[in-house]
Design an enzyme around this catalytic site. Structure first.
Site, PDB file in Angstrom:
ATOM      1  N   GLU A  44       0.829  -1.201   0.000  1.00 49.32           N
ATOM      2  CA  GLU A  44       0.000   0.000   0.000  1.00 49.32           C
ATOM      3  C   GLU A  44       0.867   1.256   0.000  1.00 49.32           C
ATOM      4  O   GLU A  44       1.922   1.302   0.628  1.00 49.32           O
ATOM      5  CB  GLU A  44      -0.880  -0.016   1.254  1.00 49.32           C
ATOM      6  CG  GLU A  44      -1.791   1.187   1.405  1.00 49.32           C
ATOM      7  CD  GLU A  44      -2.538   1.199   2.726  1.00 49.32           C
ATOM      8  OE1 GLU A  44      -3.639   1.780   2.772  1.00 49.32           O
ATOM      9  OE2 GLU A  44      -2.027   0.633   3.720  1.00 49.32           O
ATOM     10  N   LYS A 120      -9.827   0.996  -1.572  1.00 55.16           N
ATOM     11  CA  LYS A 120      -9.864   0.636  -0.162  1.00 55.16           C
ATOM     12  C   LYS A 120     -11.233   0.975   0.413  1.00 55.16           C
ATOM     13  O   LYS A 120     -11.745   2.078   0.216  1.00 55.16           O
ATOM     14  CB  LYS A 120      -8.763   1.379   0.585  1.00 55.16           C
ATOM     15  CG  LYS A 120      -8.559   0.954   2.031  1.00 55.16           C
ATOM     16  CD  LYS A 120      -7.334   1.663   2.608  1.00 55.16           C
ATOM     17  CE  LYS A 120      -7.047   1.233   4.030  1.00 55.16           C
ATOM     18  NZ  LYS A 120      -5.836   1.909   4.557  1.00 55.16           N
ATOM     19  N   CYS A 154      -4.875  -3.263   3.734  1.00 55.42           N
ATOM     20  CA  CYS A 154      -4.484  -2.897   5.092  1.00 55.42           C
ATOM     21  C   CYS A 154      -5.663  -2.941   6.075  1.00 55.42           C
ATOM     22  O   CYS A 154      -6.061  -4.023   6.502  1.00 55.42           O
ATOM     23  CB  CYS A 154      -3.819  -1.519   5.074  1.00 55.42           C
ATOM     24  SG  CYS A 154      -2.767  -1.165   6.500  1.00 55.42           S
TER      25      CYS A 154
END
Length: 289
Positions: A44, A120, A154
């Site tokens: 990321e 995300k 993440c």
């Protein structure tokens, strides 16, 4: 039923040009190809390294809202890499424009040079307060010639519902590019990755940033380690770690994922967590689509 994956512990440091960024990326790709990798995972926010190039006029570091200026070159670069090396590349995440703002977007580049994106879904307080990042609105899985995968970035991996959705839609491998600035954040992502692998009897492949960008806000500290995680059952390593890097080193790891083992343990493992869900007591994900 097998795929060979490499995950990059990408070293962030100040650079002076896009070409320097491209050469560093190709170095990792060439290294992975020496091990005949079929999927390469970058972490990321690794393209924030481009912000350290700075403004040509002022010499100051670029801002996060300047990163989308590199999108076309980034997409072309990684599309060409995937095609030239005949490999799937999860191009970490790159910051893209979205409805007048910005999103943190993961990319999957296919060996034919085409690509798909997954923004995300869950945004951390730091991303909201520091960068005003906008959350993704849709979730999808990706079909490849080697198997069905999902990409969750993440913080996403810390939410069991979305990983349950990925498995229900057919994903056997979740790729998780991450970027964490301290050990607390690193271990949140790491521990929940193990939990998601156990709960859903899937593989989770993670990659994180290492090094630092002294001139880029929110990227001055990085704690990272690449890892390939399996369910905890007899066919797999006892700790559920197929491979892992050395914390905070500039390196890659490579491992083979045997997808047939997932189907074996789902059917007759020591535990059968996917099959034994009590949907009579709690709803499954599709009831709330």
């Amino acid at each position: 039923m097998r795929m060979r994956v490499s995950a990059v512990q990408y070293h962030l440091h100040t650079i002076s040009s896009f070409d320097e960024f491209a050469k560093q990326c190709e170095h990792y790709i060439k290294t992975a190809m020496e091990f005949e990798a079929e999927f390469i995972l970058f972490p990321e926010f690794f393209t924030t390294q481009l912000l350290s190039i700075g403004d040509e006029k002022t010499g100051e570091a670029l801002k996060i809202t300047d990163l989308p200026l590199f999108t076309e070159r980034y997409e072309r670069l990684f599309s060409d890499f995937a095609k030239e090396y005949d490999v799937h590349i999860i191009g970490g995440t790159h910051v893209t424009e979205w409805k007048g703002g910005i999103q943190n977007t993961a990319y999957l580049f296919y060996p034919d040079g085409s690509y798909q994106m997954q923004s995300k879904l869950h945004i951390t307080p730091a991303e909201v307060e520091g960068w005003n990042m906008q959350q993704g609105e849709t979730f999808r899985i990706f079909e490849t010639e080697k198997g069905t995968i999902a990409i969750l970035t993440c913080y996403d991996i810390e939410f069991p519902e979305v990983v349950r959705m990925a498995k229900a839609k057919g994903a056997d491998v979740v790729f998780c590019p991450s970027c964490t600035d301290d050990r607390h954040g690193f271990h949140r992502v790491r521990y929940t990755s193990h939990a998601r692998a156990v709960e859903n009897q899937i593989y989770v492949v993670g990659a994180g940033t290492v090094g630092s960008l002294p001139t880029v806000d929110l990227m001055r500290a990085n704690v990272g380690q690449a890892v390939v995680i399996s369910p905890n059952d007899i066919p797999f390593p006892p700790a559920g770690i197929v491979a892992e890097g050395i914390m905070n080193d500039d390196m890659i790891i490579t491992a083979d994922l045997d997808l047939s083992l997932l189907y074996e343990v789902r059917k007759k493992g020591s535990v059968t967590t996917w099959r034994d869900r009590r949907t009579d007591l709690y709803p499954d994900w599709w009831e709330h689509e």
